[in-house]
Design a protein around this motif. Sequence first.
Motif, PDB file in Angstrom:
ATOM      1  N   TRP A   4     -10.319  -4.109  -5.463  1.00  0.00           N
ATOM      2  CA  TRP A   4      -9.403  -3.071  -5.013  1.00  0.00           C
ATOM      3  C   TRP A   4      -9.159  -2.098  -6.138  1.00  0.00           C
ATOM      4  CZ3 TRP A   4      -3.918  -1.950  -5.152  1.00  0.00           C
ATOM      5  CH2 TRP A   4      -3.517  -1.200  -4.062  1.00  0.00           C
ATOM      6  N   SER A  16     -10.624   2.885  -1.611  1.00  0.00           N
ATOM      7  CA  SER A  16     -11.350   2.230  -0.531  1.00  0.00           C
ATOM      8  C   SER A  16     -11.049   0.757  -0.689  1.00  0.00           C
ATOM      9  CB  SER A  16     -12.844   2.505  -0.640  1.00  0.00           C
ATOM     10  OG  SER A  16     -13.527   1.811   0.366  1.00  0.00           O
ATOM     11  N   LEU A  17     -10.087   0.262   0.045  1.00  0.00           N
ATOM     12  CA  LEU A  17      -9.558  -1.073  -0.183  1.00  0.00           C
ATOM     13  C   LEU A  17     -10.542  -2.189   0.106  1.00  0.00           C
ATOM     14  CD1 LEU A  17      -6.051  -0.385   1.314  1.00  0.00           C
ATOM     15  CD2 LEU A  17      -6.683  -0.478  -1.087  1.00  0.00           C
ATOM     16  N   ALA A  18     -11.488  -1.962   0.984  1.00  0.00           N
ATOM     17  CA  ALA A  18     -12.441  -3.015   1.328  1.00  0.00           C
ATOM     18  C   ALA A  18     -13.805  -2.788   0.688  1.00  0.00           C
ATOM     19  CB  ALA A  18     -12.596  -3.111   2.849  1.00  0.00           C
ATOM     20  N   TRP A  19     -13.950  -1.733  -0.086  1.00  0.00           N
ATOM     21  CA  TRP A  19     -15.237  -1.359  -0.666  1.00  0.00           C
ATOM     22  C   TRP A  19     -15.573  -2.260  -1.837  1.00  0.00           C
ATOM     23  CZ3 TRP A  19     -19.007   1.674   0.979  1.00  0.00           C
ATOM     24  CH2 TRP A  19     -19.968   2.089   0.090  1.00  0.00           C
ATOM     25  N   ARG A  24     -15.602   2.951  -5.745  1.00  0.00           N
ATOM     26  CA  ARG A  24     -14.625   2.448  -4.793  1.00  0.00           C
ATOM     27  C   ARG A  24     -13.606   3.487  -4.377  1.00  0.00           C
ATOM     28  NH1 ARG A  24     -15.684  -0.557  -8.704  1.00  0.00           N
ATOM     29  NH2 ARG A  24     -13.805  -0.018  -9.811  1.00  0.00           N
ATOM     30  N   PHE A 121      -7.093  -5.690   3.897  1.00  0.00           N
ATOM     31  CA  PHE A 121      -7.707  -4.558   3.203  1.00  0.00           C
ATOM     32  C   PHE A 121      -8.402  -3.628   4.197  1.00  0.00           C
ATOM     33  CE2 PHE A 121      -6.598  -5.328  -0.959  1.00  0.00           C
ATOM     34  CZ  PHE A 121      -6.862  -6.625  -1.363  1.00  0.00           C
ATOM     35  N   ARG A 122      -9.109  -4.198   5.152  1.00  0.00           N
ATOM     36  CA  ARG A 122      -9.783  -3.361   6.152  1.00  0.00           C
ATOM     37  C   ARG A 122      -8.768  -2.551   6.957  1.00  0.00           C
ATOM     38  NH1 ARG A 122     -13.403  -7.510   6.155  1.00  0.00           N
ATOM     39  NH2 ARG A 122     -12.296  -8.723   7.710  1.00  0.00           N
ATOM     40  N   ASP A 125      -7.478   0.211   4.791  1.00  0.00           N
ATOM     41  CA  ASP A 125      -8.551   1.198   4.622  1.00  0.00           C
ATOM     42  C   ASP A 125      -8.629   2.125   5.833  1.00  0.00           C
ATOM     43  OD1 ASP A 125     -11.811   0.481   3.092  1.00  0.00           O
ATOM     44  OD2 ASP A 125     -10.167   1.791   2.488  1.00  0.00           O
ATOM     45  N   GLN A 126      -8.606   1.522   7.021  1.00  0.00           N
ATOM     46  CA  GLN A 126      -8.686   2.317   8.253  1.00  0.00           C
ATOM     47  C   GLN A 126      -7.475   3.231   8.392  1.00  0.00           C
ATOM     48  OE1 GLN A 126      -9.121  -0.782  11.168  1.00  0.00           O
ATOM     49  NE2 GLN A 126     -11.301  -1.052  10.783  1.00  0.00           N
ATOM     50  N   GLU A 129      -7.791   6.174   5.985  1.00  0.00           N
ATOM     51  CA  GLU A 129      -8.780   7.129   6.490  1.00  0.00           C
ATOM     52  C   GLU A 129      -8.159   8.051   7.531  1.00  0.00           C
ATOM     53  OE1 GLU A 129     -11.981   7.101   4.330  1.00  0.00           O
ATOM     54  OE2 GLU A 129     -12.150   8.018   6.302  1.00  0.00           O
TER      55      GLU A 129
END
Length: 139
Positions: A4, A16-19, A24, A121-122, A125-126, A129
């Motif tokens: 993270w 980008s929390l899930a990257w 990132r 995290f996903r 992230d969404q 965005e």
Amino acid sequence: MVKWPALIAAVVAIPSLAWTGDDRMVVKKSSHSVAATLDRLSEVLKTRGIGIMARVDHAAAAEKVGQTLKPTQLLIFGNPKLGTPLMQSNRKIGVELPLKVLAWEDVLKSEYSVEGHDDVFREMDQALEKLTDEAIKPN
């Protein structure tokens, strides 16, 4: 393991929390000024009931000590329902929470490892965005 980032880029940078790659940070160009972009993001967050903790004007702070910095502002916001389980797992992530968006010109990176919360995290992230897309869209 999810890595993270901290943040950082009107250009807008969000984590980008899930990257898990080397880069990132998600950087988006805004057609608005730094201040207007974060004003717009603030409104988007408020309409969704997401709390704004602080807004930091780095350029104004630099000016107070006789230095110059191109427009650079940080917006700090979050939802404790999402962040608290991460901190219960590893409090060190509290350095990065609540979430932040920086509208800028300089870059700062940091890294934390938190295991077992990929779904959170996903989801974050969404949400980032969608919120930042709405904040930077032309009038």
